[in-house]
Design a protein around this motif. Structure first.
Motif, PDB file in Angstrom:
ATOM      1  N   GLU A 177      -1.065   7.863 -11.651  1.00  0.00           N
ATOM      2  CA  GLU A 177      -0.770   7.152 -10.409  1.00  0.00           C
ATOM      3  C   GLU A 177      -1.619   7.711  -9.266  1.00  0.00           C
ATOM      4  O   GLU A 177      -1.959   8.890  -9.259  1.00  0.00           O
ATOM      5  N   VAL A 215      -0.242  -2.483  -9.491  1.00  0.00           N
ATOM      6  CA  VAL A 215       0.418  -2.046  -8.267  1.00  0.00           C
ATOM      7  C   VAL A 215       1.852  -1.692  -8.629  1.00  0.00           C
ATOM      8  O   VAL A 215       2.613  -2.529  -9.095  1.00  0.00           O
ATOM      9  N   LYS A 216       2.205  -0.430  -8.430  1.00  0.00           N
ATOM     10  CA  LYS A 216       3.567   0.015  -8.701  1.00  0.00           C
ATOM     11  C   LYS A 216       4.448  -0.193  -7.478  1.00  0.00           C
ATOM     12  O   LYS A 216       5.595  -0.596  -7.589  1.00  0.00           O
ATOM     13  N   GLN A 217       3.880   0.104  -6.301  1.00  0.00           N
ATOM     14  CA  GLN A 217       4.635  -0.036  -5.064  1.00  0.00           C
ATOM     15  C   GLN A 217       3.646  -0.372  -3.953  1.00  0.00           C
ATOM     16  O   GLN A 217       2.523   0.125  -3.947  1.00  0.00           O
ATOM     17  N   ILE A 218       4.095  -1.215  -3.016  1.00  0.00           N
ATOM     18  CA  ILE A 218       3.213  -1.574  -1.914  1.00  0.00           C
ATOM     19  C   ILE A 218       4.038  -1.759  -0.651  1.00  0.00           C
ATOM     20  O   ILE A 218       5.160  -2.256  -0.695  1.00  0.00           O
ATOM     21  N   SER A 219       3.483  -1.319   0.446  1.00  0.00           N
ATOM     22  CA  SER A 219       4.089  -1.507   1.752  1.00  0.00           C
ATOM     23  C   SER A 219       2.978  -1.979   2.692  1.00  0.00           C
ATOM     24  O   SER A 219       1.979  -1.291   2.861  1.00  0.00           O
ATOM     25  N   ARG A 260       0.194   0.938   2.452  1.00  0.00           N
ATOM     26  CA  ARG A 260       0.332   2.083   1.557  1.00  0.00           C
ATOM     27  C   ARG A 260       0.614   1.508   0.179  1.00  0.00           C
ATOM     28  O   ARG A 260       1.553   0.735   0.006  1.00  0.00           O
ATOM     29  N   ILE A 261      -0.212   1.875  -0.784  1.00  0.00           N
ATOM     30  CA  ILE A 261      -0.119   1.290  -2.113  1.00  0.00           C
ATOM     31  C   ILE A 261      -0.085   2.417  -3.135  1.00  0.00           C
ATOM     32  O   ILE A 261      -0.878   3.362  -3.062  1.00  0.00           O
ATOM     33  N   VAL A 262       0.827   2.307  -4.089  1.00  0.00           N
ATOM     34  CA  VAL A 262       0.864   3.231  -5.224  1.00  0.00           C
ATOM     35  C   VAL A 262       0.366   2.431  -6.417  1.00  0.00           C
ATOM     36  O   VAL A 262       0.945   1.417  -6.791  1.00  0.00           O
ATOM     37  N   SER A 282      -1.840   7.223  -4.824  1.00  0.00           N
ATOM     38  CA  SER A 282      -1.391   6.607  -3.572  1.00  0.00           C
ATOM     39  C   SER A 282      -2.612   6.377  -2.695  1.00  0.00           C
ATOM     40  O   SER A 282      -3.465   7.259  -2.565  1.00  0.00           O
ATOM     41  N   LYS A 300      -0.929   2.318 -10.507  1.00  0.00           N
ATOM     42  CA  LYS A 300      -0.591   2.961 -11.787  1.00  0.00           C
ATOM     43  C   LYS A 300      -1.515   2.438 -12.861  1.00  0.00           C
ATOM     44  O   LYS A 300      -1.779   1.244 -12.937  1.00  0.00           O
TER      45      LYS A 300
END
Length: 169
Positions: A119, A147-151, A164-166, A121, A168
């Motif tokens: 992963e 994309v695991k997480q995105i804001s 902000r993007i995580v 960030s 994977k």
């Protein structure tokens, strides 16, 4: 007195009353009984069965349409999956893949931070939203990076965002 005796007495009394009627009245009473019997069959049995069959047919057609749509989507998904190239798994590190593709799209992350082995960030400030989305699509379709997480927050300048993007592998 038992219930069966009462029923038998009532039936006997009704039979006497019926036979005591004039012949015209008996025909009218018989016709009325037949009418109410048919009314019960039509409204109590036939019509609910017809309504149920119509609703079942509408439901079946709706479900068939959904199945057809799902089958067409499966074909599209398989075609898309067949076109994917997983360049990331060919030996490049996740951090390197993310950095190189960002440069290719002319977007500069403010911060890149590894999060374990698989992963990363990534932080962006005032990046063009359309370029960011195109970059993420490239990562997923050609690199196999998800994309695991995105804001995402809007920026002061129109068309730009802070994100902000995580990612994977």
């Amino acid at each position: 007195m038992r219930i069966l005796d009462r029923i038998s007495q009532t039936r006997l009394q009704a039979s006497r009353t019926y036979t005591g009627l004039e012949p015209g009245d008996r025909y009218a009473l018989t016709g009325l009984a037949v009418f109410f019997g048919l009314l019960f069959v039509v409204l109590g049995i036939w019509q609910p069965a017809v309504d149920y069959a119509a609703r079942a047919e509408v439901s079946r057609n709706s479900q068939r349409g959904l199945i057809d749509w799902m089958n067409s989507t499966v074909i599209q998904a398989r075609a898309t999956a067949g076109n994917q190239i997983t360049g990331h798994r060919s030996g490049q590190s996740l951090l390197t893949s993310v950095s190189r593709t960002a440069q290719a799209f002319n977007i500069k992350p403010n911060k890149l931070q590894p999060e374990g082995n698989d992963e990363v960030s990534v932080w962006f400030e005032a990046v063009a939203f359309n370029m960011l989305v195109s970059w993420l699509e490239e990562l997923q379709m050609k690199q196999g990076i998800l994309v695991k997480q995105i804001s995402v927050d809007k920026d002061e300048e129109p068309g730009t965002v802070n994100a902000r993007i995580v990612l994977k592998s």
